[in-house]
Design an enzyme around this catalytic site. Structure first.
Site, PDB file in Angstrom:
ATOM      1  N   HIS A 144      25.757  19.819  14.406  1.00  0.00           N
ATOM      2  CA  HIS A 144      26.210  18.728  13.667  1.00  0.00           C
ATOM      3  C   HIS A 144      26.013  18.977  12.536  1.00  0.00           C
ATOM      4  CE1 HIS A 144      26.106  14.376  13.066  1.00  0.00           C
ATOM      5  NE2 HIS A 144      27.076  14.082  13.830  1.00  0.00           N
ATOM      6  N   ASP A 149      29.584  15.584  22.067  1.00  0.00           N
ATOM      7  CA  ASP A 149      30.762  15.182  22.632  1.00  0.00           C
ATOM      8  C   ASP A 149      30.166  16.914  24.157  1.00  0.00           C
ATOM      9  OD1 ASP A 149      32.681  13.897  20.984  1.00  0.00           O
ATOM     10  OD2 ASP A 149      32.282  15.127  19.530  1.00  0.00           O
TER      11      ASP A 149
END
Ligand code: CMC
Length: 433
Positions: free
Chosen positions: A311, A368
Site C-alpha cells: 500500500h 483487498d
C-alpha cells in the site's frame, strides 16, 4: 469547513544559490507540510512530484491513516471499533457531519436516506442500453453519471440545502443502482428497495431476492456486509477521492463527480485489486505452489505482483485487512463453507510477512487480500467486487466533495507539468513532408 492548519515554522529552500522562505504547516496528526504555494511566484520554479508521493493536495478533517502503526481513523474514531460496534448509516452521518449522531439525529438521517432509495423509473432505460455481459462497473459508472440528468438542480453546489440533498440522494440510491447492475447482468428482474430493512440488509435483498420467493436476510451475513461497507467508506486522498475532488473543484454536478471517482476506482491498482487478489489465490490453488508465486513477486523481470499486498501509505498490516480476516472466518463458519482459497490466503500471508523482500519494503496484506474470499462466499461474482467497493466509498467521496466545497481556501485543481516535448517549430504543409 474551518481551516485549522497552523504555521509552526519556516523552511528555507535554496534554488540555484537563492534562498526562499516557505511556511511549515502542521495539522492535528501526521507529518507537517512545506507550503510551496508561493514558490513559483517567488522563484519561477515548480515542484515536481508525479504520483504525489510527497504532496498534500488539500487540508482535510475526515480521515487519517497512520501508515506505520496500521491505524485508520474516521473523524478521530478507530475504524476497527466502528466496524465492530457501529453501523454504516451511523458512520455515514459521522463522515459527513464530523460527529456521531444522537438518537434523534440518527432517526432523522435514516428516514431521510430511506426516502430517497428509489430510482427514477426512466433510469431503467439506461440499463436497457447496456449489453447484458457489460462489466457491472461500466454500468455503474454510466448510470451514476446519468443521475446528473435527473437531478440537475443539485448542482447549485454553493447552497447548503442543494448540497445536502445531493449527499442524501447519492448515499440512498447507490445501493439500488449497484444491485440493479448485478440483476441486469444475471438477467433477473429489478428488486425494489424495502425501507424497513437496514442499509446492508436492503442491499442484500435487492441483489438476491427474486419475485418468486420470500427472501429473509441472514443477520450474520447482513452484519458482514455492513462491516465491509464501513471499512471501505473513506481512505484519505486516494486516487478516486482525489478524482472526485478534482472534478468537483470546477463546480461540476455531484453525480458526475461520483461517476469520475467510480471510473478511477475501477483500475486493478485501486478498487480492482480485490478481484485480482481472489483470481491470484485461485490460480495459486494449493499451498505447495506458494513459493513459486512468492519467487515471481520478487523477480523484477516478472511484472507479477502479489495482489492484495502493499500500500502507498500503510507500511504495516492494513487495519481493514484484520477486520476482513475475522469477517471471512465468521461468514465461512456461518455458511458452513470450507474454502481451500482461504487456506492458501492464510499460508501466503504467513510466508510473505516473514520474507525479507516484503518486510524490507513494508508490504503487508491490504483490505483487498481477504475481501474477495468473503464477497464470493456472500454470493457475489468477482466482477461485482469493485461495485461493492464503489457503493461503500460513495459516502466518503461525497463527504470529501462536501468538505472541499465548504473549504474557504478551495480553488480549482490545476496541476502544473514539466514539459519535455518538441519546442516551437514551423508547420510543414503535407505535400512537403
Ligand atoms: N508484490 C510485489 N512487490 C511489490 C508489491 C506487490 N504487491 N507492491 C509493491 N511492491 C514492490 C515494488 O516492486 C517496489 O519494489 P522496489 O523498491 O524494489 O522497486 C516497492 O515494493 C514499492 O512499490 P511501489 O510500486 O513503488 O509502491 P506504490 O506505493 O507505488 O504502490 C500499490 C502501491 C498498492 C499500487 C502496490 O503495492 C501494488 O501494486 N499492490 C498490489 C495491488 C493492490 O493490492 N492494490 C490495492 C491497494 S489497497 C486498496 C486501496 O486502498 O485502493
Amino acid at each position: 469547513m474551518e481551516n485549522k492548519i497552523t504555521q509552526t515554522g519556516t523552511a528555507q529552500m535554496v534554488i540555484e544559490g537563492k534562498s526562499y522562505d516557505l511556511p511549515i504547516l502542521k495539522g492535528s496528526l501526521g507529518a507537517p507540510g512545506v507550503d510551496v504555494r508561493s514558490l513559483y511566484k517567488q522563484s519561477g520554479h515548480f515542484t515536481f512530484d508525479p504520483g504525489y508521493t510527497s504532496t498534500c493536495s488539500t487540508e482535510s478533517q475526515i480521515t487519517f491513516i497512520d501508515g506505520g502503526e496500521g491505524q485508520l481513523l474516521y473523524r478521530g474514531y478507530d475504524v476497527e471499533k466502528l466496524a465492530e460496534e457501529s453501523n454504516s448509516l451511523e458512520v455515514a452521518y459521522l463522515l459527513i457531519n464530523g460527529e456521531l449522531p444522537n438518537a434523534e439525529e440518527y432517526k432523522t438521517f435514516k428516514q431521510t436516506i430511506t426516502n430517497h432509495t428509489m430510482l427514477h423509473d426512466q433510469v431503467e432505460s439506461f440499463f436497457q442500453g447496456y449489453r447484458r455481459d457489460s462489466h457491472p462497473m461500466a454500468m455503474l459508472t454510466g448510470t451514476v453519471g446519468a443521475l446528473s440528468g435527473f437531478y440537475h438542480d443539485d448542482q447549485h453546489t454553493t447552497e447548503d440545502e442543494a448540497r445536502n440533498l445531493a449527499i442524501h440522494r447519492i448515499i440512498a440510491k447507490i445501493p439500488t443502482l449497484a444491485a440493479r447492475c448485478y440483476k441486469y447482468r444475471v438477467g433477473q428482474p429489478h428488486v425494489f428497495p424495502q425501507n424497513n430493512l437496514s442499509y446492508a440488509g436492503n442491499f442484500l435483498r435487492m441483489c438476491f431476492a427474486v419475485p418468486a420467493e420470500e427472501y429473509v436476510v441472514n443477520p450474520i451475513i447482513e452484519r458482514a456486509m455492513d462491516k465491509i461497507f464501513i471499512l471501505h467508506m473513506d481512505h484519505e486522498q486516494n486516487a478516486s477521492t482525489s478524482t472526485v475532488r478534482l472534478a468537483g473543484s470546477s463546480g461540476a454536478n455531484p453525480y458526475a463527480c461520483i461517476a469520475a471517482g467510480t471510473a478511477c476506482l475501477w483500475g486493478p491498482s485501486h478498487g480492482g485489486a480485490n478481484e485480482a487478489a481472489l483470481n491470484m489465490l485461485k490460480e495459486i490453488g494449493t499451498v505447495d505452489r506458494i513459493p513459486e508465486f512468492i519467487a515471481r513477486a520478487k523477480d523484477k523481470s516478472d511484472p507479477f505482483r502479489l495482489m492484495g499486498f502493499g500500500h502507498r501509505v500503510y507500511k504495516a498490516t492494513d487495519p481493514r485487512a484484520r477486520v476482513m480476516r475475522r469477517t471471512t472466518h465468521e461468514v465461512l463458519g456461518e455458511l458452513g463453507i470450507t474454502n481451500p482459497v482461504l487456506e492458501v490466503a492464510m499460508e501466503l500471508e504467513k510466508i510473505a510477512t516473514n520474507e525479507e523482500y516484503f518486510v524490507k519494503r513494508g508490504l503487508y496484506p491490504n483490505v483487498d487480500f481477504y475481501s474477495g474470499i468473503v464477497l464470493s462466499a456472500l454470493g457475489f461474482p468477482t466482477d461485482m467486487f469493485t461495485v461493492l467497493f464503489a457503493l461503500a466509498r460513495t459516502t466518503g467521496w461525497i463527504s470529501q466533495w462536501n468538505e472541499m466545497l465548504e473549504d474557504p481556501s478551495q480553488r480549482i485543481g490545476r496541476p502544473r507539468q514539466l514539459y519535455s516535448g518538441a519546442t516551437l517549430r514551423d508547420f510543414v504543409p503535407m505535400d512537403k513532408r
